[in-house]
Design a protein around this motif. Structure first.
Motif, PDB file in Angstrom:
ATOM      1  N   VAL A 158      60.124  68.362  36.658  1.00  0.00           N
ATOM      2  CA  VAL A 158      59.307  67.520  36.216  1.00  0.00           C
ATOM      3  C   VAL A 158      59.143  66.048  36.968  1.00  0.00           C
ATOM      4  O   VAL A 158      60.121  65.593  37.379  1.00  0.00           O
ATOM      5  CB  VAL A 158      59.583  67.177  34.826  1.00  0.00           C
ATOM      6  N   SER A 159      58.055  65.590  37.147  1.00  0.00           N
ATOM      7  CA  SER A 159      57.452  64.462  37.669  1.00  0.00           C
ATOM      8  C   SER A 159      56.876  63.499  36.637  1.00  0.00           C
ATOM      9  O   SER A 159      56.103  64.125  35.692  1.00  0.00           O
ATOM     10  CB  SER A 159      56.602  64.466  38.854  1.00  0.00           C
ATOM     11  N   ARG A 160      57.145  62.213  36.761  1.00  0.00           N
ATOM     12  CA  ARG A 160      56.409  61.246  35.790  1.00  0.00           C
ATOM     13  C   ARG A 160      55.606  60.330  36.586  1.00  0.00           C
ATOM     14  O   ARG A 160      56.287  59.866  37.316  1.00  0.00           O
ATOM     15  CB  ARG A 160      57.191  60.683  34.590  1.00  0.00           C
ATOM     16  N   ALA A 161      54.892  59.829  36.135  1.00  0.00           N
ATOM     17  CA  ALA A 161      53.717  58.844  36.811  1.00  0.00           C
ATOM     18  C   ALA A 161      54.648  57.584  36.525  1.00  0.00           C
ATOM     19  O   ALA A 161      54.867  56.960  35.025  1.00  0.00           O
ATOM     20  CB  ALA A 161      52.581  58.828  36.421  1.00  0.00           C
ATOM     21  N   ARG A 162      54.580  56.687  37.385  1.00  0.00           N
ATOM     22  CA  ARG A 162      55.178  55.341  37.391  1.00  0.00           C
ATOM     23  C   ARG A 162      53.894  54.263  37.974  1.00  0.00           C
ATOM     24  O   ARG A 162      53.381  54.838  39.152  1.00  0.00           O
ATOM     25  CB  ARG A 162      56.540  55.059  37.737  1.00  0.00           C
ATOM     26  N   ALA A 166      48.547  48.678  41.917  1.00  0.00           N
ATOM     27  CA  ALA A 166      47.192  49.070  41.597  1.00  0.00           C
ATOM     28  C   ALA A 166      47.236  50.635  41.543  1.00  0.00           C
ATOM     29  O   ALA A 166      46.263  51.182  40.963  1.00  0.00           O
ATOM     30  CB  ALA A 166      45.949  48.516  42.273  1.00  0.00           C
ATOM     31  N   TYR A 167      48.239  51.296  41.878  1.00  0.00           N
ATOM     32  CA  TYR A 167      48.342  52.531  41.888  1.00  0.00           C
ATOM     33  C   TYR A 167      49.434  53.246  40.848  1.00  0.00           C
ATOM     34  O   TYR A 167      50.099  52.545  40.412  1.00  0.00           O
ATOM     35  CB  TYR A 167      48.732  53.152  43.381  1.00  0.00           C
ATOM     36  N   HIS A 168      49.200  54.579  40.777  1.00  0.00           N
ATOM     37  CA  HIS A 168      50.396  55.325  39.926  1.00  0.00           C
ATOM     38  C   HIS A 168      50.818  56.279  40.780  1.00  0.00           C
ATOM     39  O   HIS A 168      50.155  57.262  41.451  1.00  0.00           O
ATOM     40  CB  HIS A 168      49.584  55.920  38.717  1.00  0.00           C
ATOM     41  N   LEU A 169      52.304  56.335  41.037  1.00  0.00           N
ATOM     42  CA  LEU A 169      53.004  57.235  41.854  1.00  0.00           C
ATOM     43  C   LEU A 169      53.777  58.465  40.842  1.00  0.00           C
ATOM     44  O   LEU A 169      54.086  57.970  39.987  1.00  0.00           O
ATOM     45  CB  LEU A 169      53.796  56.866  42.794  1.00  0.00           C
ATOM     46  N   MET A 170      54.000  59.462  41.337  1.00  0.00           N
ATOM     47  CA  MET A 170      54.594  60.531  40.571  1.00  0.00           C
ATOM     48  C   MET A 170      56.100  60.541  41.058  1.00  0.00           C
ATOM     49  O   MET A 170      56.541  60.348  42.485  1.00  0.00           O
ATOM     50  CB  MET A 170      54.036  61.953  41.029  1.00  0.00           C
ATOM     51  N   GLU A 171      56.885  60.331  40.034  1.00  0.00           N
ATOM     52  CA  GLU A 171      58.427  60.105  40.513  1.00  0.00           C
ATOM     53  C   GLU A 171      58.955  61.257  40.119  1.00  0.00           C
ATOM     54  O   GLU A 171      59.086  61.530  38.618  1.00  0.00           O
ATOM     55  CB  GLU A 171      58.948  58.773  39.728  1.00  0.00           C
ATOM     56  N   ALA A 172      59.751  62.202  40.654  1.00  0.00           N
ATOM     57  CA  ALA A 172      60.336  63.413  40.573  1.00  0.00           C
ATOM     58  C   ALA A 172      61.725  63.058  39.607  1.00  0.00           C
ATOM     59  O   ALA A 172      62.620  62.039  39.839  1.00  0.00           O
ATOM     60  CB  ALA A 172      60.828  64.225  41.404  1.00  0.00           C
ATOM     61  N   MET A 173      61.952  63.702  38.585  1.00  0.00           N
ATOM     62  CA  MET A 173      63.339  63.902  37.765  1.00  0.00           C
ATOM     63  C   MET A 173      64.274  65.238  38.462  1.00  0.00           C
ATOM     64  O   MET A 173      63.772  65.676  39.151  1.00  0.00           O
ATOM     65  CB  MET A 173      63.068  64.121  36.259  1.00  0.00           C
ATOM     66  N   ASN A 174      65.352  64.795  38.166  1.00  0.00           N
ATOM     67  CA  ASN A 174      66.485  65.859  38.508  1.00  0.00           C
ATOM     68  C   ASN A 174      65.670  67.223  38.089  1.00  0.00           C
ATOM     69  O   ASN A 174      65.765  67.247  37.092  1.00  0.00           O
ATOM     70  CB  ASN A 174      67.646  65.695  38.022  1.00  0.00           C
ATOM     71  N   PRO A 175      65.909  68.386  38.994  1.00  0.00           N
ATOM     72  CA  PRO A 175      65.653  69.752  38.629  1.00  0.00           C
ATOM     73  C   PRO A 175      66.693  69.953  37.506  1.00  0.00           C
ATOM     74  O   PRO A 175      67.864  69.786  37.789  1.00  0.00           O
ATOM     75  CB  PRO A 175      65.806  70.636  39.964  1.00  0.00           C
TER      76      PRO A 175
END
Length: 205
Positions: A158-162, A166-175
């Motif tokens: 799962v990746s969540r946007a942070r 001015a941008y939003h980046l997808m930050e990965a959680m542990n598999p």
């Protein structure tokens, strides 16, 4: 349920997306007994209890800080069908009603002992295990091979946007590996029928 709804502290918690998949795999129904072993903040136990008010949930946890958080979340969500059992599994499982479903979020290094114990209590038990460490995945795989059991394993990434400026980046959680073992599919149901007259649902002769 949103992760933010739980009182969390510094104790690891099963995240919302993984929790949703794990609860779906458990297939909890009213009237059943669920063990949440290595309950952490109690997020799985509490969401299961809210979704199935007629089930009985036992949350097992050995860490004092986590037990404190579970009590706080019990009070916040008003879940009378959740019982906290402090202590180390499998010893802390003794003397309780046999489980229909078991969720293992942490084993304290006693995975094989826990799996063997719950299988003795109910040969038709359904078990869902959340695994992050590769060593734990190897341990579970080795146990299943030794017992001649088959399990369904999925890997959730799962990746969540942070927000970053001015941008939003997808930050990965542990598999997370979600392993589902249905003992009934491995012949446990027939064994349970054969032994059904020797032990009642509460584990009493």
């Amino acid at each position: 349920m949103r992760d933010q709804e739980f009182i969390r502290g510094k104790v690891p918690m099963t995240k919302r997306e993984v929790r949703a998949v794990s609860l779906e795999r458990l297939e909890i129904r009213d009237g059943e007994v669920l063990y949440d072993i290595g309950a952490g903040t109690g997020s799985v136990a509490i969401e299961a209890a809210l979704a199935s008010p007629g089930c009985r949930v036992y949350a097992f946890e050995q860490k004092e800080e986590a037990c404190r958080l579970i009590r706080q979340n019990q009070e916040k969500f008003k879940v009378p069908n959740v019982t906290l059992i402090p202590g180390c599994a499998p010893e802390s499982l003794e003397g309780l009603p046999a489980p229909d479903k078991v969720f293992i979020g942490g084993s304290g290094g006693k995975m094989a002992e826990i799996l063997e114990y719950v299988a003795r209590q109910n040969p038709a038990v359904r078990i869902v295990i959340n695994i992050i460490a590769l060593e734990t995945l190897a341990e579970v795989t080795r146990y299943l091979e030794q017992q001649g059991l088959e399990a369904e394993t999925v890997c959730i990434q799962v990746s969540r946007a942070r927000k970053a400026g001015a941008y939003h980046l997808m930050e990965a959680m542990n598999p997370v590996y979600v392993v589902t073992l249905d003992q009934a599919d491995a012949g446990g149901r027939e064994e349970a029928r054969n032994n059904g007259n020797t032990q009642n649902r509460d584990g009493l002769a």
